[in-house]
Write a protein that holds these residues in place. Sequence first.
Motif, PDB file in Angstrom:
ATOM      1  N   ALA A  22      14.569 -48.955 -39.775  1.00 50.07           N
ATOM      2  CA  ALA A  22      14.904 -47.735 -40.558  1.00 50.07           C
ATOM      3  C   ALA A  22      14.338 -46.438 -40.027  1.00 50.07           C
ATOM      4  O   ALA A  22      15.047 -45.304 -39.422  1.00 50.07           O
ATOM      5  CB  ALA A  22      14.770 -47.609 -41.803  1.00 50.07           C
ATOM      6  N   ILE A  23      12.921 -46.539 -39.395  1.00 53.02           N
ATOM      7  CA  ILE A  23      12.510 -45.306 -38.879  1.00 53.02           C
ATOM      8  C   ILE A  23      12.893 -45.056 -37.507  1.00 53.02           C
ATOM      9  O   ILE A  23      13.410 -43.795 -37.246  1.00 53.02           O
ATOM     10  CB  ILE A  23      11.048 -45.505 -38.692  1.00 53.02           C
ATOM     11  CG1 ILE A  23      10.377 -45.704 -40.164  1.00 53.02           C
ATOM     12  CG2 ILE A  23      10.120 -44.762 -37.735  1.00 53.02           C
ATOM     13  CD1 ILE A  23       8.948 -46.137 -40.289  1.00 53.02           C
ATOM     14  N   LYS A  24      13.282 -46.240 -36.644  1.00 52.27           N
ATOM     15  CA  LYS A  24      13.858 -46.080 -35.350  1.00 52.27           C
ATOM     16  C   LYS A  24      15.344 -45.426 -35.301  1.00 52.27           C
ATOM     17  O   LYS A  24      15.561 -44.493 -34.732  1.00 52.27           O
ATOM     18  CB  LYS A  24      14.074 -47.414 -34.534  1.00 52.27           C
ATOM     19  CG  LYS A  24      12.867 -47.889 -33.888  1.00 52.27           C
ATOM     20  CD  LYS A  24      12.782 -49.036 -33.527  1.00 52.27           C
ATOM     21  CE  LYS A  24      11.587 -49.612 -33.133  1.00 52.27           C
ATOM     22  NZ  LYS A  24      11.469 -51.031 -32.611  1.00 52.27           N
ATOM     23  N   TYR A  25      16.010 -45.889 -36.314  1.00 54.01           N
ATOM     24  CA  TYR A  25      17.451 -45.591 -36.378  1.00 54.01           C
ATOM     25  C   TYR A  25      17.343 -43.721 -36.826  1.00 54.01           C
ATOM     26  O   TYR A  25      18.164 -43.143 -36.260  1.00 54.01           O
ATOM     27  CB  TYR A  25      17.971 -46.210 -37.742  1.00 54.01           C
ATOM     28  CG  TYR A  25      19.436 -45.379 -38.306  1.00 54.01           C
ATOM     29  CD1 TYR A  25      20.586 -46.181 -37.424  1.00 54.01           C
ATOM     30  CD2 TYR A  25      19.360 -44.568 -39.173  1.00 54.01           C
ATOM     31  CE1 TYR A  25      21.811 -45.567 -37.634  1.00 54.01           C
ATOM     32  CE2 TYR A  25      20.592 -44.267 -39.655  1.00 54.01           C
ATOM     33  CZ  TYR A  25      21.894 -44.574 -38.815  1.00 54.01           C
ATOM     34  OH  TYR A  25      23.013 -44.073 -39.260  1.00 54.01           O
ATOM     35  N   ARG A  26      16.477 -43.519 -37.714  1.00 57.20           N
ATOM     36  CA  ARG A  26      16.663 -42.032 -38.311  1.00 57.20           C
ATOM     37  C   ARG A  26      16.074 -41.188 -36.993  1.00 57.20           C
ATOM     38  O   ARG A  26      16.602 -40.063 -36.493  1.00 57.20           O
ATOM     39  CB  ARG A  26      15.813 -41.748 -39.498  1.00 57.20           C
ATOM     40  CG  ARG A  26      14.534 -42.069 -39.086  1.00 57.20           C
ATOM     41  CD  ARG A  26      14.000 -42.022 -40.902  1.00 57.20           C
ATOM     42  NE  ARG A  26      12.572 -41.868 -41.054  1.00 57.20           N
ATOM     43  CZ  ARG A  26      11.836 -42.782 -41.839  1.00 57.20           C
ATOM     44  NH1 ARG A  26      12.443 -43.381 -42.577  1.00 57.20           N
ATOM     45  NH2 ARG A  26      10.459 -42.741 -41.605  1.00 57.20           N
ATOM     46  N   GLN A  27      15.283 -41.642 -36.367  1.00 61.88           N
ATOM     47  CA  GLN A  27      14.347 -41.019 -35.257  1.00 61.88           C
ATOM     48  C   GLN A  27      15.409 -40.952 -34.014  1.00 61.88           C
ATOM     49  O   GLN A  27      15.582 -39.717 -33.412  1.00 61.88           O
ATOM     50  CB  GLN A  27      13.073 -41.286 -34.922  1.00 61.88           C
ATOM     51  CG  GLN A  27      12.087 -41.285 -35.793  1.00 61.88           C
ATOM     52  CD  GLN A  27      10.833 -42.151 -35.384  1.00 61.88           C
ATOM     53  OE1 GLN A  27      10.758 -43.052 -34.567  1.00 61.88           O
ATOM     54  NE2 GLN A  27       9.469 -41.634 -36.075  1.00 61.88           N
ATOM     55  N   ASN A  28      16.294 -41.938 -33.809  1.00 64.55           N
ATOM     56  CA  ASN A  28      17.045 -41.796 -32.569  1.00 64.55           C
ATOM     57  C   ASN A  28      18.507 -40.999 -33.018  1.00 64.55           C
ATOM     58  O   ASN A  28      18.749 -40.009 -32.147  1.00 64.55           O
ATOM     59  CB  ASN A  28      17.497 -43.182 -32.398  1.00 64.55           C
ATOM     60  CG  ASN A  28      16.526 -44.066 -31.560  1.00 64.55           C
ATOM     61  OD1 ASN A  28      15.655 -43.369 -30.981  1.00 64.55           O
ATOM     62  ND2 ASN A  28      16.554 -45.373 -31.778  1.00 64.55           N
ATOM     63  N   ALA A  29      18.730 -41.104 -34.037  1.00 64.21           N
ATOM     64  CA  ALA A  29      19.771 -39.966 -34.729  1.00 64.21           C
ATOM     65  C   ALA A  29      19.501 -38.509 -34.424  1.00 64.21           C
ATOM     66  O   ALA A  29      20.074 -37.743 -34.001  1.00 64.21           O
ATOM     67  CB  ALA A  29      20.290 -40.323 -36.122  1.00 64.21           C
ATOM     68  N   LEU A  30      18.215 -38.334 -34.851  1.00 60.67           N
ATOM     69  CA  LEU A  30      17.287 -36.988 -34.944  1.00 60.67           C
ATOM     70  C   LEU A  30      17.127 -36.552 -33.518  1.00 60.67           C
ATOM     71  O   LEU A  30      17.479 -35.282 -33.242  1.00 60.67           O
ATOM     72  CB  LEU A  30      16.360 -36.919 -35.885  1.00 60.67           C
ATOM     73  CG  LEU A  30      16.689 -37.045 -37.456  1.00 60.67           C
ATOM     74  CD1 LEU A  30      15.351 -37.169 -38.064  1.00 60.67           C
ATOM     75  CD2 LEU A  30      17.217 -35.707 -37.835  1.00 60.67           C
ATOM     76  N   PHE A  31      16.848 -37.575 -32.544  1.00 59.39           N
ATOM     77  CA  PHE A  31      16.837 -37.091 -31.377  1.00 59.39           C
ATOM     78  C   PHE A  31      18.000 -36.667 -30.375  1.00 59.39           C
ATOM     79  O   PHE A  31      17.845 -35.576 -29.869  1.00 59.39           O
ATOM     80  CB  PHE A  31      15.928 -38.345 -30.507  1.00 59.39           C
ATOM     81  CG  PHE A  31      15.936 -38.197 -29.013  1.00 59.39           C
ATOM     82  CD1 PHE A  31      14.590 -37.340 -28.412  1.00 59.39           C
ATOM     83  CD2 PHE A  31      17.079 -38.595 -28.207  1.00 59.39           C
ATOM     84  CE1 PHE A  31      14.897 -37.081 -27.295  1.00 59.39           C
ATOM     85  CE2 PHE A  31      16.682 -38.200 -26.763  1.00 59.39           C
ATOM     86  CZ  PHE A  31      15.559 -37.658 -26.174  1.00 59.39           C
ATOM     87  N   VAL A  32      19.150 -37.531 -30.686  1.00 61.54           N
ATOM     88  CA  VAL A  32      20.188 -37.177 -30.129  1.00 61.54           C
ATOM     89  C   VAL A  32      20.737 -35.734 -30.574  1.00 61.54           C
ATOM     90  O   VAL A  32      21.075 -34.896 -29.874  1.00 61.54           O
ATOM     91  CB  VAL A  32      21.241 -38.005 -30.384  1.00 61.54           C
ATOM     92  CG1 VAL A  32      22.813 -37.534 -29.863  1.00 61.54           C
ATOM     93  CG2 VAL A  32      20.955 -39.488 -29.695  1.00 61.54           C
ATOM     94  N   MET A  33      20.827 -35.570 -32.014  1.00 64.76           N
ATOM     95  CA  MET A  33      21.198 -34.165 -32.381  1.00 64.76           C
ATOM     96  C   MET A  33      20.266 -33.197 -31.882  1.00 64.76           C
ATOM     97  O   MET A  33      20.795 -31.970 -31.635  1.00 64.76           O
ATOM     98  CB  MET A  33      20.910 -34.134 -34.061  1.00 64.76           C
ATOM     99  CG  MET A  33      21.495 -33.108 -34.679  1.00 64.76           C
ATOM    100  SD  MET A  33      21.712 -33.093 -36.718  1.00 64.76           S
ATOM    101  CE  MET A  33      19.929 -33.516 -37.055  1.00 64.76           C
TER     102      MET A  33
END
Length: 143
Positions: A22-33
Amino acid sequence: MAASLVGLSLPAAAQFAKPEDAIKYRQNALFVMGQHVSRVGAMAAGRAPYDAKLAADSADIIADMAKLPWAGFVPGSDKGGNTRARPEIWTEQVKFMQSSDKLIADTARLAAVARSGNLENLKTAFAATAGTCKSCHDAFRSQ
């Protein structure tokens, strides 16, 4: 309202095998954004040449990505990985969800304004969106 937040988080929690996922998912989404926010921000601040198409394309990606990370803030994902998420995300869920809703709305407006091709309006919409990001980071992200 709290019961509906818990109910909504159950399907999201089921999609992550471990809190770290879950942490990786949200961090990756926020990184791309964040990458696209930086592109638009550089144009809005005059640090990069204004390219209306690139601004519009990036703003569309920002608006799409703004919808994603919230599913990764599931119970138990406050620990178990390299996260800067503050405990207030889970203790002040209503406020946190209001922040996410505001970001989704602001990024949708940013995308619409970016498609208009007007740099001055883009600057205004970007400033509002950046302010929303900062407000959420100040309240819910450890530095």
